[in-house]
Design a protein around this motif. Structure first.
Motif: not given
Lengths: 393, 159
Positions: B3-7, B9-10, B85-89, B118, B120
């Motif tokens: 599962i990849d998690i990318n950051v 952030l705005p 960290a709030v993760l969003h699919k 997901w 961040v």
């Protein structure tokens, strides 16, 4: 109505059904948080969660591994944003009176630093060893051996997606375990074959009069390939393990101690059952590394791989060496001490230290382990470490 | 299974999304705030866009209060011990992979095993916590919209 601007309506998201389950909370250890905050939009770090159904998942950064644990909360946490459908800011200054619940969560994911879980490599790669005479098998026509044909190849990409370690830790693990990557497939090199290649490198350095501090790689590799049938893919990786490759100048700087150590191990490995006389062993070792390097040969290079004993029957008494590699001892401290005290009932600190080096990060931690798992005995010869409990009378 | 998690952030260059009202922002980030409730919101039927309650932050004391139906909740600002960290699919088509359904192909694990990824979307260091019991409010109008029967209620605490 007082202060309408301080008040806003809390609503469920207009897309609640699709939003539910799409949010998660991840507790960030300080180092990961710093990593995220210190980078900008162009080079944000990437993380990967790796885990099969039967193992605990881990989260990997570029160079670290963390165990992933889900912690259930008794409270629930609402993830609240502005209107998810109103994508962009319209340039009106109309104050916003509504905020939206995107998801309701009852768990937080915790991260705990972990050592890379590389031990699975061993089981995946069992029977995939690369040895002499394996050069032609890539044709895939070894039909005489059904078992090996059915065995699937285990590639570098497979390792990246199944081994629970960050890429940096995996690469180091492959190096440390002397695992070759051939056509993308992982093949641990047979230790005897590795010793042969290193000995050939040493003799070729001499016969071709190449400087070991800056040997031209192309010359060395083609000499090994033409005269000794060592594939260049293999020899190039071996050169990488045992020295520094300078890509720009195409030269190799040999790590003299590492090469001599590995050659020594190759010779010592035979004596796991039948001890060798130290003088004879050193002579054999010096011969193997050749004239140029024979003065570098020294037993301390092999520390943590042998036990010494005194053969008191011979006159004068001779020192005997037995192959006893710490790499094959249990990783768990209790079990390791049990094995060590089985091999020898009491140890001097300088004798036992090499066998604890790979399970303790520094001398302080080593002493802590000794305090916990051993007891000290002082006699005229000095301080000895012995097993903690002796139940037999 | 990967599962990849990318950051994500705005940043200054990313398109601006609608920010939260300023009085809410102080409890989280510009775009996202976490509200912790004792118990859970339980809703029957379709809840899309439905009103839960009114959130108010006292401009002087900075104390948040929430009216849900005839219940008043008093909250406070809590700084998190560890940032979350709030993760969003990441943009998965709805229904394509339902939550926990894992695509595990036995034995053959290829790079294509990337099931979901997901993002961040926020790193938060504080939250708004409503930890006290709700106070019943009798004979008090909760302002506009209160005439509607509240669809949500404070669920009893689990266990």
């Amino acid at each position: 109505m007082s202060g309408i601007t301080e008040q806003c309506e809390l609503r469920f998201s207009p897309s609640s059904s699709t939003d539910t389950g799409t949010f998660k909370l991840l507790e960030l250890p300080a180092d990961i948080c710093k990593l995220i905050e210190s980078s900008d939009t162009a080079n944000f770090p990437r993380f990967t969660i790796i885990g099969a159904t039967d193992e605990d998942a881990v989260l990997c950064t570029a160079d670290k591994t963390y165990t992933v644990r889900s912690v259930v909360l008794s409270n629930s946490i609402l993830v609240v944003t502005s209107d998810p459908l109103g994508e962009n800011v319209e340039d009106d200054d109309e104050p916003i009176h509504e905020v939206f619940i995107r998801d309701q969560l009852q768990e937080v994911i915790e991260l705990v630093p972990s050592v890379p879980r590389l031990h699975k490599l061993n089981s995946f790669l069992r029977g995939r060893e690369y040895d002499e005479g394996h050069e032609d098998e890539d044709m895939g026509t070894n039909s005489d051996d059904d078992v090996s044909e059915k065995r699937q190849k285990f590639t570098y990409e497979d390792a990246r997606s199944t081994i629970q370690a960050s890429h940096a830790e995996l690469d180091k693990g492959l190096r440390d375990r002397r695992i070759l990557i051939l056509n993308g497939e992982l093949r641990p090199i047979a230790r005897s074959h590795l010793t042969t290649i290193l000995e050939l490198i040493l003799t070729n350095l001499v016969s071709l009069s190449l400087p070991h501090t800056a040997a031209p790689i192309a010359t060395l590799v083609s000499a090994l390939e033409d005269e000794h049938d060592i594939r260049s893919a293999v020899s190039r990786q071996v050169l990488g393990w045992f020295g520094r490759v300078d890509e720009n100048r195409g030269t190799w700087e040999m790590n003299v101690d590492a090469v001599i150590r590995e050659v020594g191990l190759g010779i010592l490995r035979v004596y796991w059952n039948d001890p060798a006389h130290d003088k004879a062993f050193l002579a054999q070792w010096r011969k193997a590394v050749g004239d140029t390097f024979e003065d570098k040969v020294a037993l301390p290079l092999l520390s943590g791989n042998y036990l010494t004993s005194i053969d008191s029957l011979s006159e004068p008494p001779k020192t005997l060496l037995t192959y006893f590699p710490s790499s094959e001892l249990p990783v768990e401290p209790g079990a390791r001490f049990a094995e060590l005290f089985l091999a020898r009932p009491r140890w001097k600190i300088e004798e036992i230290s090499p066998f604890l080096a790979d399970i303790s990060v520094d001398a302080k931690e080593r002493d802590k382990l000794l305090l916990k798992h051993a007891r000290t005995v002082t006699d005229p010869e000095g301080i000895w470490y012995a097993a903690r409990a002796k139940y037999s009378g | 299974m990967l599962i990849d998690i990318n950051v994500n952030l705005p940043g200054p260059s990313s398109p601006k999304r609608r920010p939260l009202p300023p009085q809410i922002v102080q409890f989280g980030t510009e775009e996202l705030v976490l509200i912790e409730l004792q118990g859970a919101l339980e809703v029957d039927g379709n809840k899309d866009g439905q009103l839960v309650g009114n959130l108010r932050v006292d401009p002087n004391t900075k104390k948040p209060t929430m009216m849900i139906g005839h219940h008043l909740l008093e909250g406070k600002l809590v700084n998190l011990a560890k940032p979350l960290a709030v993760l969003h699919k990441h943009g998965s088509p709805p229904g394509a992979d339902d939550g926990a359904a894992m695509e595990v192909e036995d034995g053959s694990s290829r790079p294509a095993a990337h099931a979901t990824s997901w993002d961040v979307v926020a790193v938060v260091k504080k939250k708004m916590v409503f930890a006290k019991r709700p106070l019943p409010v009798v004979g008090h109008s909760t302002g506009k919209g209160s005439s509607a029967v509240p669809l949500s209620r404070i669920g009893s605490k689990a266990v």
